[in-house]
Design an enzyme around this catalytic site. Structure first.
Site, PDB file in Angstrom:
ATOM      1  N   CYS A  29      -5.380   6.077   8.242  1.00  0.00           N
ATOM      2  CA  CYS A  29      -4.796   5.072   7.346  1.00  0.00           C
ATOM      3  C   CYS A  29      -3.749   4.282   8.115  1.00  0.00           C
ATOM      4  CB  CYS A  29      -4.170   5.746   6.125  1.00  0.00           C
ATOM      5  SG  CYS A  29      -3.369   4.567   5.026  1.00  0.00           S
ATOM      6  N   GLY A  30      -3.989   3.006   8.281  1.00  0.00           N
ATOM      7  CA  GLY A  30      -3.111   2.166   9.101  1.00  0.00           C
ATOM      8  C   GLY A  30      -1.729   1.973   8.495  1.00  0.00           C
ATOM      9  N   ASN A  31      -1.672   1.697   7.200  1.00  0.00           N
ATOM     10  CA  ASN A  31      -0.358   1.493   6.576  1.00  0.00           C
ATOM     11  C   ASN A  31       0.413   2.812   6.507  1.00  0.00           C
ATOM     12  OD1 ASN A  31      -0.614  -1.304   6.118  1.00  0.00           O
ATOM     13  ND2 ASN A  31      -1.864  -0.936   4.293  1.00  0.00           N
ATOM     14  N   GLY A  38      -8.397  -1.641   7.391  1.00  0.00           N
ATOM     15  CA  GLY A  38      -9.264  -2.735   6.942  1.00  0.00           C
ATOM     16  C   GLY A  38      -8.931  -4.048   7.627  1.00  0.00           C
ATOM     17  N   ASN A  93       0.908  -1.162   0.000  1.00  0.00           N
ATOM     18  CA  ASN A  93       0.000   0.000   0.000  1.00  0.00           C
ATOM     19  C   ASN A  93       0.947   1.212   0.000  1.00  0.00           C
ATOM     20  OD1 ASN A  93      -2.570   1.095   2.399  1.00  0.00           O
ATOM     21  ND2 ASN A  93      -2.401   1.505   0.232  1.00  0.00           N
ATOM     22  N   CYS A  95      -4.590  -2.944   3.395  1.00  0.00           N
ATOM     23  CA  CYS A  95      -5.254  -1.837   4.105  1.00  0.00           C
ATOM     24  C   CYS A  95      -5.159  -2.134   5.607  1.00  0.00           C
ATOM     25  CB  CYS A  95      -6.711  -1.735   3.657  1.00  0.00           C
ATOM     26  SG  CYS A  95      -7.627  -0.436   4.499  1.00  0.00           S
ATOM     27  N   GLY A  96      -4.423  -1.283   6.315  1.00  0.00           N
ATOM     28  CA  GLY A  96      -4.202  -1.526   7.747  1.00  0.00           C
ATOM     29  C   GLY A  96      -5.471  -1.382   8.565  1.00  0.00           C
ATOM     30  N   GLU A  98     -10.614  -0.164  -1.670  1.00  0.00           N
ATOM     31  CA  GLU A  98     -10.576   1.016  -0.806  1.00  0.00           C
ATOM     32  C   GLU A  98     -11.385   2.180  -1.358  1.00  0.00           C
ATOM     33  OE1 GLU A  98      -7.046   2.594   0.905  1.00  0.00           O
ATOM     34  OE2 GLU A  98      -6.110   0.614   1.017  1.00  0.00           O
ATOM     35  N   HIS A 125     -15.586   1.091   7.364  1.00  0.00           N
ATOM     36  CA  HIS A 125     -15.341  -0.201   6.711  1.00  0.00           C
ATOM     37  C   HIS A 125     -16.591  -1.066   6.753  1.00  0.00           C
ATOM     38  CE1 HIS A 125     -10.938   0.249   6.496  1.00  0.00           C
ATOM     39  NE2 HIS A 125     -11.129   1.002   7.565  1.00  0.00           N
TER      40      HIS A 125
HETATM   41  N1  LIG Z   1      -4.959   2.021   3.072  1.00  0.00           N
HETATM   42  C1  LIG Z   1      -5.371   2.599   4.260  1.00  0.00           C
HETATM   43  C2  LIG Z   1      -6.660   3.336   4.298  1.00  0.00           C
HETATM   44  C3  LIG Z   1      -6.585   4.584   3.422  1.00  0.00           C
HETATM   45  C4  LIG Z   1      -7.809   5.439   3.491  1.00  0.00           C
HETATM   46  C5  LIG Z   1      -9.006   4.791   2.883  1.00  0.00           C
HETATM   47  N2  LIG Z   1      -8.893   4.605   1.470  1.00  0.00           N
HETATM   48  C6  LIG Z   1     -10.239   5.629   3.219  1.00  0.00           C
HETATM   49  O1  LIG Z   1     -10.684   6.423   2.399  1.00  0.00           O
HETATM   50  O2  LIG Z   1     -10.733   5.502   4.344  1.00  0.00           O
HETATM   51  C7  LIG Z   1      -5.028   1.780   5.478  1.00  0.00           C
HETATM   52  O3  LIG Z   1      -3.971   1.131   5.426  1.00  0.00           O
HETATM   53  O4  LIG Z   1      -5.712   1.832   6.492  1.00  0.00           O
END
Ligand SMILES: N[C@@H](CCC[C@H](N)C(=O)O)C(=O)O
Length: 278
Positions: free
Chosen positions: A71-73, A226, A11, A223-224, A214, A165
């Protein structure tokens, strides 16, 4: 302007430092430079900024130009960026990074031979109230709720980790056609701020495979938040224990949902891909 291209389990992000790096039109900047053909190429742009509540603040703009709350990652990448660039004292392996959606988040770095080998983040308490996630459903928690997309019936569990989510358990998550089901779910009227969509298959009580569509970025390798939402949904629906691996296309994350403090902890890698100037 100097940038660092970083990734957490594939990511990937363009990481920029300081308020002077934040353009007036951050949305257009993200769309332009996240483009994989005409730009640098990334799932989002991450800004590491000053904070008066934490060591630093992180903001993340998705590749479609929309801002995400969390965003976790990216928070793992931001932590490594801060350490690598000497933005905290080199003796420190604990820091706090503020995000818009989840407030100040404690982060612990594992440093081996002077290099960050893993990052553990206290991702805070999951939000399980349907209206707060947000969904249009007035219930808490929202589990196994029916939804139809592209002619197929699914059941989802709604979890916010600061960002929203919907987790769908299926028999064969890794072969889900994300391009068919992702867009109609992301934009479904049940989700007023759109949603990140996770398809997960629980292989053991401590191991789930997950694939993600995403919000604002489409299919990404990981996705962290996620992964955190998947473990929480697995616990809520009786499928998983509170500690387990969520295995993504780009690699594995260790996720723990602590019974004592109700916080979710995420441990995984963060890497520099390359540095450049635009
Ligand atoms: N890839 C991410 C989350 C990034 C934001 C997501 N697309 C959103 O709009 O909420 C992760 O690693 O958490």
């Amino acid at each position: 302007m100097n940038f660092t291209k970083m990734q957490g389990l594939g990511n990937d992000f363009i990481v920029l430092f300081g308020e002077q790096a934040l353009p007036a039109d951050a949305a257009s900047f993200a769309v332009r430079y996240c483009d994989r053909n005409f730009g640098i190429g990334a799932d989002g742009v991450v800004y590491v900024l000053p904070s008066d509540r934490a060591d630093y603040m992180m903001r993340i703009i998705n590749s479609d130009g929309t801002e995400a709350e969390q965003c976790g990652n990216a928070i793992r990448c931001a932590a490594k960026y801060i350490y690598d660039n000497g933005l905290i004292d080199a003796s420190r392996t604990d820091l706090v990074i503020e995000t818009i959606g989840a407030g100040p988040q404690p982060v612990r770095l594992t440093v081996e031979n002077g290099a960050v080998s893993a990052v553990r983040v206290d991702m805070g308490a999951p939000i399980l109230n349907g209206l707060a996630v947000p969904t249009t459903i007035d219930a808490e928690p929202v589990t196994e709720y029916p939804v139809e997309a592209a002619g197929r019936q699914f059941r989802f569990t709604a979890v916010s980790m600061g960002n929203p989510h919907c987790v769908i358990f299926t028999d064969d998550a890794v072969h889900t056609n994300l391009h068919t089901y992702g867009p109609p779910l992301e934009h479904h009227p049940l989700f007023p701020r759109r949603i990140n969509v996770e398809f997960a298959t629980v292989k053991r009580r401590d191991f789930a495979e997950m694939r993600v569509w995403e919000r604002g970025a489409g299919p990404t390798l990981a996705c962290g938040t996620g992964a955190c939402a998947t473990l929480v949904a697995g616990v809520l629906t009786g499928r998983m224990d509170r500690r387990g691996i969520v295995s993504l296309k780009g690699g594995d994350l260790l996720i723990e949902w602590d019974e004592a403090d109700n916080h979710v902890y995420m441990t995984g890698p963060a890497e520099v891909v390359f540095k450049g100037t635009i």
